[in-house]
Design a protein around this motif. Structure first.
Motif, PDB file in Angstrom:
ATOM      1  N   ALA A  40       2.138   1.648  -3.470  1.00  0.00           N
ATOM      2  CA  ALA A  40       1.082   2.167  -4.348  1.00  0.00           C
ATOM      3  C   ALA A  40       0.888   3.662  -4.149  1.00  0.00           C
ATOM      4  O   ALA A  40       0.708   4.423  -5.109  1.00  0.00           O
ATOM      5  CB  ALA A  40      -0.219   1.409  -4.071  1.00  0.00           C
ATOM      6  N   ARG A  41       0.941   4.105  -2.892  1.00  0.00           N
ATOM      7  CA  ARG A  41       0.777   5.533  -2.604  1.00  0.00           C
ATOM      8  C   ARG A  41       1.899   6.349  -3.235  1.00  0.00           C
ATOM      9  O   ARG A  41       1.663   7.402  -3.834  1.00  0.00           O
ATOM     10  CB  ARG A  41       0.760   5.741  -1.088  1.00  0.00           C
ATOM     11  CG  ARG A  41       0.632   7.211  -0.662  1.00  0.00           C
ATOM     12  CD  ARG A  41       0.676   7.320   0.850  1.00  0.00           C
ATOM     13  NE  ARG A  41       1.907   6.747   1.399  1.00  0.00           N
ATOM     14  CZ  ARG A  41       3.073   7.400   1.436  1.00  0.00           C
ATOM     15  NH1 ARG A  41       3.155   8.629   0.938  1.00  0.00           N
ATOM     16  NH2 ARG A  41       4.138   6.832   1.968  1.00  0.00           N
ATOM     17  N   LYS A  70       0.824  -1.200   0.000  1.00  0.00           N
ATOM     18  CA  LYS A  70       0.000   0.000   0.000  1.00  0.00           C
ATOM     19  C   LYS A  70       0.864   1.257   0.000  1.00  0.00           C
ATOM     20  O   LYS A  70       0.536   2.245  -0.659  1.00  0.00           O
ATOM     21  CB  LYS A  70      -0.925  -0.003   1.211  1.00  0.00           C
ATOM     22  CG  LYS A  70      -2.051  -1.035   1.122  1.00  0.00           C
ATOM     23  CD  LYS A  70      -2.927  -1.003   2.356  1.00  0.00           C
ATOM     24  CE  LYS A  70      -4.050  -2.034   2.253  1.00  0.00           C
ATOM     25  NZ  LYS A  70      -4.910  -2.042   3.458  1.00  0.00           N
ATOM     26  N   GLY A  92       1.487   6.801  -6.900  1.00  0.00           N
ATOM     27  CA  GLY A  92       0.279   7.457  -7.333  1.00  0.00           C
ATOM     28  C   GLY A  92      -0.806   6.512  -7.795  1.00  0.00           C
ATOM     29  O   GLY A  92      -1.616   6.843  -8.664  1.00  0.00           O
ATOM     30  N   ILE A  93      -0.835   5.303  -7.236  1.00  0.00           N
ATOM     31  CA  ILE A  93      -1.808   4.284  -7.618  1.00  0.00           C
ATOM     32  C   ILE A  93      -2.801   4.085  -6.478  1.00  0.00           C
ATOM     33  O   ILE A  93      -2.403   3.957  -5.312  1.00  0.00           O
ATOM     34  CB  ILE A  93      -1.119   2.951  -7.948  1.00  0.00           C
ATOM     35  CG1 ILE A  93      -0.176   3.137  -9.152  1.00  0.00           C
ATOM     36  CG2 ILE A  93      -2.134   1.851  -8.223  1.00  0.00           C
ATOM     37  CD1 ILE A  93       0.642   1.909  -9.482  1.00  0.00           C
ATOM     38  N   THR A  94      -4.069   4.058  -6.791  1.00  0.00           N
ATOM     39  CA  THR A  94      -5.101   3.807  -5.791  1.00  0.00           C
ATOM     40  C   THR A  94      -5.310   2.309  -5.662  1.00  0.00           C
ATOM     41  O   THR A  94      -5.746   1.649  -6.609  1.00  0.00           O
ATOM     42  CB  THR A  94      -6.428   4.472  -6.190  1.00  0.00           C
ATOM     43  OG1 THR A  94      -6.201   5.873  -6.369  1.00  0.00           O
ATOM     44  CG2 THR A  94      -7.488   4.245  -5.127  1.00  0.00           C
ATOM     45  N   HIS A  95      -4.967   1.752  -4.502  1.00  0.00           N
ATOM     46  CA  HIS A  95      -5.100   0.306  -4.322  1.00  0.00           C
ATOM     47  C   HIS A  95      -6.566  -0.058  -4.112  1.00  0.00           C
ATOM     48  O   HIS A  95      -7.381   0.746  -3.656  1.00  0.00           O
ATOM     49  CB  HIS A  95      -4.253  -0.162  -3.136  1.00  0.00           C
ATOM     50  CG  HIS A  95      -4.664   0.403  -1.821  1.00  0.00           C
ATOM     51  ND1 HIS A  95      -5.689  -0.121  -1.069  1.00  0.00           N
ATOM     52  CD2 HIS A  95      -4.197   1.458  -1.109  1.00  0.00           C
ATOM     53  CE1 HIS A  95      -5.827   0.575   0.050  1.00  0.00           C
ATOM     54  NE2 HIS A  95      -4.935   1.543   0.043  1.00  0.00           N
TER      55      HIS A  95
END
Length: 398
Positions: free
Chosen positions: A191-192, A188, A195-198
């Motif tokens: 991902a943050r 997580k 710039g990715i929304t998990h």
């Protein structure tokens, strides 16, 4: 810097020792190469235990533990009062050196997805290794006292300390130990940062347990026996190929001080030539099958070494070592064609996902199996956990 020290710094230190009270010349000249052998004996022992330690305590712990061991003992070596004391410490330096190298290699492989993994192994690890190797002869040329040279090569390793707070543990290892929440937290966070929304919960809640997770638990049927034999054969073959590759590589690298011409220039040329090779290998790993790349490089290297016999020389026994290395490398290249192809394939996480050897194309009666004969069965029986970590890492953008 530390990477280059792994290869030829012992040979260069011997030149500096000739003016020290240990007097490693004349009747004591054998102590120089023997010191290098002691180092690689430590490398052997470290190779045998570092994998077990990283499986038990984690890749990150072994990585920084090996760096700490190597750095500390290198500093203690500065106070060596005898050659014997230096050799004992040198053995454990070899243990720490290879432990940190193996742990870093495995950690990066398990942490990154396919495209980044190729760049990490070929460019991230190897090219900076070559840069350190290139800096070595410059340091040794201008610093002739062996204690000051060793101090110069050791101090940069202190810069690794802050990386403890930036390098995460392997999520794959955390999952095998049952630390699902910690593995999720790492993914997580990745991902943050990317710039990715998990999607929320990454791993199935049924996997959330404080007990270690045995992902390879299965019934011992005939199919499992075939797969186990396949892993055994691939492992033995890989051991043989790695051993021959190291014989050729280290044999040539450690022989640079014995070549004609200035040893410092020879060492630099040897290191600089690796830069181009690593870039070529990185490109080949992206576009060509692994088996073809491995086999072609082994056969090319072995063939060149075999041609050394045609170079005029004043004492004939010198070519025998090159002929032996060349013959072994050609053999390793041919045997590597038997290994399973991994180009474009996901990183295997279970015994069932192990690719068969290329020779395994016969019937089950002949103890061989086609990929479609067992992989389909495995996918049907183990689809829920198939490559779960790779998918999560891909989703996190690592």
């Amino acid at each position: 810097m530390a990477g280059g020290m792994f290869l030829a710094w012992s040979a260069i230190l011997v030149r500096a020792w000739r003016s020290c009270p240990w007097d490693l010349v004349c009747d004591n000249s054998w102590k120089g190469p023997f010191t290098t052998s002691i180092f690689f004996l430590g490398v052997l022992c470290g190779s045998l235990i570092s994998g077990q330690l990283s499986d038990r305590y984690g890749r990150k712990v072994v990585l920084f533990g090996g760096i700490a061991l190597q750095t500390t003992l290198n500093l203690i070596q500065l106070a060596s009062q005898s050659w014997e004391m230096f050799c004992v410490l040198h053995f454990f330096v070899g243990v720490g050196d290879i432990a940190s190298y193996i742990a870093a290699f495995v950690l990066g492989t398990e942490l990154l997805r396919k495209s980044e993994r190729i760049a990490y192994t070929a460019l991230g690890v190897c090219i900076f290794y070559a840069f350190g190797y290139m800096l070595l002869p410059f340091c040794a040329y201008y610093i002739r006292d062996w204690r000051m040279l060793l101090l110069t090569l050791t101090l940069p390793e202190i810069l690794y300390v802050p990386l403890w707070w930036y390098i995460p543990e392997s999520p794959r290892w955390l999952l095998t130990q049952g630390y699902v929440f910690q593995a999720e937290a790492i993914l997580k966070d990745a991902a943050r940062k990317n710039g990715i929304t998990h999607p929320g919960v990454i791993f199935d809640t049924t996997c959330r347990s404080t007990e270690p997770v045995d992902r390879n638990r299965h019934e011992h049927n005939y199919l499992d026996l075939i797969i186990t034999a396949n892993i055994r054969n691939v492992t033995i073959l890989s051991f043989f190929i790695w051993m021959i590759g190291n014989i050729g590589y280290h044999g040539l690298s450690l022989n640079t001080p014995n070549m004609h011409g200035d040893p410092y220039i020879n060492c630099f040329i040897s290191a600089a030539s690796e830069l181009l090779v690593y870039v070529i290998v990185w490109w080949l790993m992206r576009v060509s099958p692994r088996r073809i790349t491995t086999a072609s490089m082994f056969i090319l290297s072995g063939g060149v070494l075999l041609l050394v016999q045609f170079v005029p020389s004043i004492t004939y026994s010198k070519i025998l070592a090159f002929m032996l290395m060349g013959g072994l490398m050609v053999t390793a290249g041919l045997l590597s064609l038997l290994l399973p192809e991994t180009h474009g394939q996901p990183l295997s996480e279970t015994i069932h996902q192990m690719q068969p050897m290329s020779c395994c194309s016969g019937s089950a009666k002949g103890h061989c199996c086609k990929p479609s004969s067992y992989r389909t069965t495995v996918q049907q029986n183990h689809q829920p956990q198939d490559d779960i970590t790779s998918s999560a890492i891909l989703a996190a953008g690592l």
